[in-house]
Design an enzyme around this catalytic site. Structure first.
Site, PDB file in Angstrom:
ATOM      1  CG  HIS A 176       1.671  48.695   2.239  1.00  0.00           C
ATOM      2  ND1 HIS A 176       1.927  48.590   3.589  1.00  0.00           N
ATOM      3  CD2 HIS A 176       1.378  50.001   2.042  1.00  0.00           C
ATOM      4  CE1 HIS A 176       1.807  49.770   4.170  1.00  0.00           C
ATOM      5  NE2 HIS A 176       1.481  50.648   3.252  1.00  0.00           N
ATOM      6  CG  ASP A 217       3.033  46.928   7.393  1.00  0.00           C
ATOM      7  OD1 ASP A 217       2.816  45.729   7.630  1.00  0.00           O
ATOM      8  OD2 ASP A 217       3.168  47.378   6.243  1.00  0.00           O
ATOM      9  CG  HIS A 242       4.725  42.195   7.582  1.00  0.00           C
ATOM     10  ND1 HIS A 242       3.358  42.315   7.427  1.00  0.00           N
ATOM     11  CD2 HIS A 242       4.979  40.888   7.842  1.00  0.00           C
ATOM     12  CE1 HIS A 242       2.796  41.125   7.587  1.00  0.00           C
ATOM     13  NE2 HIS A 242       3.758  40.241   7.838  1.00  0.00           N
ATOM     14  CG  ASP A 244       5.822  46.664   4.232  1.00  0.00           C
ATOM     15  OD1 ASP A 244       5.819  45.437   4.444  1.00  0.00           O
ATOM     16  OD2 ASP A 244       4.776  47.314   4.078  1.00  0.00           O
ATOM     17  CG  HIS A 274       3.350  42.497  -0.261  1.00  0.00           C
ATOM     18  ND1 HIS A 274       2.213  42.003   0.334  1.00  0.00           N
ATOM     19  CD2 HIS A 274       4.282  41.512  -0.132  1.00  0.00           C
ATOM     20  CE1 HIS A 274       2.444  40.785   0.807  1.00  0.00           C
ATOM     21  NE2 HIS A 274       3.689  40.472   0.529  1.00  0.00           N
ATOM     22  CG  ASP A 332      -0.299  46.262   5.658  1.00  0.00           C
ATOM     23  OD1 ASP A 332      -1.270  45.521   5.929  1.00  0.00           O
ATOM     24  OD2 ASP A 332       0.660  45.892   4.962  1.00  0.00           O
ATOM     25  CG  ASP A 336      -0.242  43.237   7.569  1.00  0.00           C
ATOM     26  OD1 ASP A 336       0.303  44.159   8.208  1.00  0.00           O
ATOM     27  OD2 ASP A 336       0.251  42.764   6.528  1.00  0.00           O
ATOM     28  CD  GLU A 357      -0.762  43.977   1.478  1.00  0.00           C
ATOM     29  OE1 GLU A 357      -1.424  42.972   1.205  1.00  0.00           O
ATOM     30  OE2 GLU A 357       0.342  44.244   0.943  1.00  0.00           O
TER      31      GLU A 357
END
Length: 307
Positions: free
Chosen positions: A87, A114, A116, A118, A131, A218, A220, A263
């Site tokens: 990412h 996402d 996360h 980030d 990332h 992303d 994930d 990702e």
């Protein structure tokens, strides 16, 4: 690119999506498709990890290469889709999109999906992996080399930035997110309010006074049962149905100006299922419907998609 990640394999993501049939699926929407190839990025074995954020000089160089390519596609009146790759590439993608609209004295909005946030910086990151830093860099926080990609900062106004699906936030970055001015929907809010309401509000925020929205997905962010081929899976994510809904509502807005998917790690995937899902999410965002005609966005973009 997998320089920004802690696990190897995401550099093979684009090949997996090509193999999954992205070109054919896009063409089924009556959209032209052109594959403009890969951005050259060194592998970790041939790069210097350096001090501070890992592989920063190589990642900056890759993003500085990617940004004008994305900007050029938009300058041609076409639609860029960037596939990766970890990412950290978003620092290049979003810079290119923002640069195109800056020439018109316009801003863009950003929807970032996402698990996360980030939003780490070199000071807060527990790993040094970039990332985990791209969104903070795009907002103007962190290492000067990352913040100044493209020669301007921030790339997107925080008030037009929306983070959807977060459920894993490092202690050091939590305060940065809360003070940044961006809008965020952790999974608790999605569960409580429903994806339809969240998507409507997110689009309203991202499109308020902007020329359109860039979507950064992303993989994930999606529940790992549906998207196992990611390097940093976090249980309890957005369901497949919720992700389809979000993509279709983005398509119906007619305001998406660019997209990226990050990702995908084929080494960790199961029978290329995550790559196939990624292709479905791209085509849903471009107007694919289960029933009825293509969205007006798909009709307007006929013959203009470029990857």
């Amino acid at each position: 690119m997998d320089l920004g990640a802690g696990r190897r394999g995401v550099d093979m993501g684009p090949s997996a999506m090509r193999y999954a049939g992205l070109a054919a699926e896009v063409r089924e929407l009556n959209l032209a498709f052109e594959d403009r190839g890969d951005v050259e990025v060194p592998i970790p074995e041939r790069a210097a990890e350096g001090t501070g954020p890992k592989y920063m000089s190589e990642i900056v160089a890759a993003c500085e290469n990617l940004a004008p390519r994305v900007e050029g596609v938009l300058d041609e009146g076409k639609f860029p889709v960037v596939i990766g790759g970890d990412h950290s590439m978003a620092m290049g993608t979003v810079t290119g999109v923002a640069s195109h609209f800056r020439k018109k004295q316009e801003n863009i909005g950003l929807i970032w999906i996402d698990a996360h946030a980030d939003f780490n910086t070199a000071d807060t990151s527990p790993t040094g992996n970039i990332h985990g830093m791209p969104l903070s860099a795009l907002m103007g926080h962190g290492a000067e080399e990352l913040v100044n990609i493209g020669g301007f900062s921030p790339k997107v106004p925080p008030e037009n930035t929306v983070l959807i699906g977060i459920r894993s936030v490092d202690d050091g970055e939590r305060e940065l997110v809360m003070k940044s001015g961006i809008h965020y929907y952790e999974m608790m809010k999605i569960d409580a309010r429903g994806m339809c309401a969240v998507a409507e509000e997110a689009l309203s925020i991202a499109l308020r006074g902007t020329a359109g929205v860039h979507v950064s997905l992303d993989l994930d962010g999606i529940e790992p049962n549906f998207a196992p081929g990611v390097g940093t899976p976090v249980p309890g994510g957005i369901s497949m149905r919720e992700t389809y809904l979000l993509m279709e509502m983005i398509a119906d807005s007619g305001k998406m100006v660019s997209m990226e998917v990050a990702e995908l790690n084929p080494i960790l995937d199961s029978a290329n299922a995550t790559a196939e899902l990624a292709c479905e999410m791209i085509t849903s965002a471009l107007g694919k419907k289960v029933m009825g005609p293509l969205s007006m966005r798909g009709q307007r973009r006929t013959g203009r998609l470029r990857v």
